[in-house]
Design an enzyme around this catalytic site. Sequence first.
Site, PDB file in Angstrom:
ATOM      1  N   TYR A  61       0.879  -1.224  -0.156  1.00 40.64           N
ATOM      2  CA  TYR A  61       0.058   0.079  -0.015  1.00 40.64           C
ATOM      3  C   TYR A  61       0.915   1.365  -0.017  1.00 40.64           C
ATOM      4  CZ  TYR A  61      -3.994  -2.945   1.566  1.00 40.64           C
ATOM      5  OH  TYR A  61      -4.943  -4.030   1.523  1.00 40.64           O
ATOM      6  N   LEU A  73     -18.632  -1.562   2.836  1.00 39.57           N
ATOM      7  CA  LEU A  73     -19.333  -0.546   2.228  1.00 39.57           C
ATOM      8  C   LEU A  73     -18.809  -0.508   0.458  1.00 39.57           C
ATOM      9  CD1 LEU A  73     -18.837   2.446   4.927  1.00 39.57           C
ATOM     10  CD2 LEU A  73     -20.901   0.718   4.461  1.00 39.57           C
ATOM     11  N   ARG A 111     -16.458  -0.102  -1.315  1.00 39.92           N
ATOM     12  CA  ARG A 111     -15.484   1.087  -1.515  1.00 39.92           C
ATOM     13  C   ARG A 111     -16.269   2.224  -1.619  1.00 39.92           C
ATOM     14  NH1 ARG A 111     -14.578  -3.609  -3.580  1.00 39.92           N
ATOM     15  NH2 ARG A 111     -12.567  -4.664  -3.413  1.00 39.92           N
ATOM     16  N   GLY A 112     -17.239   2.384  -0.712  1.00 41.09           N
ATOM     17  CA  GLY A 112     -17.863   3.712  -0.672  1.00 41.09           C
ATOM     18  C   GLY A 112     -19.198   3.711  -1.536  1.00 41.09           C
ATOM     19  N   SER A 169     -22.177   3.514   0.784  1.00 40.06           N
ATOM     20  CA  SER A 169     -21.929   4.320   1.989  1.00 40.06           C
ATOM     21  C   SER A 169     -23.214   5.205   2.215  1.00 40.06           C
ATOM     22  CB  SER A 169     -20.620   4.978   2.028  1.00 40.06           C
ATOM     23  OG  SER A 169     -20.553   5.825   0.836  1.00 40.06           O
TER      24      SER A 169
END
Length: 349
Positions: free
Chosen positions: A71, A224, A226-227, A230
């Site tokens: 990352y 979620l 990746r949003g 959300s």
Amino acid sequence: MTTSENAPSGTLPAGAPRRVLGTTGPRVFPLGLGCMGMSALYGEADRAESLATIHAALDAGVTLLDTGDFYGMGHNELLINEALRTASAAAREQALTSVKFGALRTVEGGFSGYDGRPEAVRNFLAYSLQRLGRDHIDIYRIARLDPAVPIEETVGAIAEAVEAGHVRHIGLSEVGADTLRRAAAVAPIADLQIEYSLVSRGIEEEILPTARELGIGITAYGVLSRGLISGHFARDRALSPGDFRGMSPRFQGDNLGRNLDLVEALRKVAQGRGVSVAQTAIAWVLSRGEDIVPLVGARSRERLTEALGALEVTLSAADLAAIEEAVPAGAAAGERYPAAQMAHLDSEH
């Protein structure tokens, strides 16, 4: 759907039980913090806010910090190192690190495969320990199965690191039921990290029952999506350069519209009960079993507070039925990764 009347917002009620990752893994707070987005794949992040978010999570009782050595090419591990060094002694004491390794990167930021050879495991581990500034990693796992290396060899190398004291527990990531069985025959496996959400329920047929049979816990990422689910993602949102979602099938064209229609249906359920869409989606994953620990990828204290509020949500049978009517299993449009990345998922084969 109810919320605890006495619990302060964003905190776990005093004395509430922790969850255990499998039969051999650690006891952890019911939600973990996925730190990837603080360094990579979602565009630029605010460093100061990222550090403050990690501190706020630890102060709220969160124990599990999830990262990968790839990352930001090590940036995320260094960020966690800084967050732990500047946290309170009590926060540092309770923090557990979950690290994925094995992804091969290019100078341009691309991915070029995975390396699960024992000598590579030892090499990746040495670098991660240095970047994290710790003498051990609590849960260590290869990010994706290396098709050229038997899982027995990769797990065997991590088991040697456990014996040496450099790793506490062995994990796996995105592998199928057969690979789970082969790995568990070599050494105890604490958990399987895999995507699981209202719109990604593929593990329910075979992988989740196998994990439970073997006493392997689940750390669920993408809760979620990746949003996407959300409640904060707009149809006309412009994504910044480098944001993974710009290539994700679920965020493209007609797929995005169909998926956000599901979110609006979920919003009606959430609003009728006085909680947010995100809290409803996270609470649903929490409801799937005490052996499941959702990872929330909050990049700000505001989003973290909202996510922690899911711990105060109790879902009744009627609530669950309404949620699953709003977002039926298999209703999502588009695969969860682009085709090239789907090919690396042993869990999908």
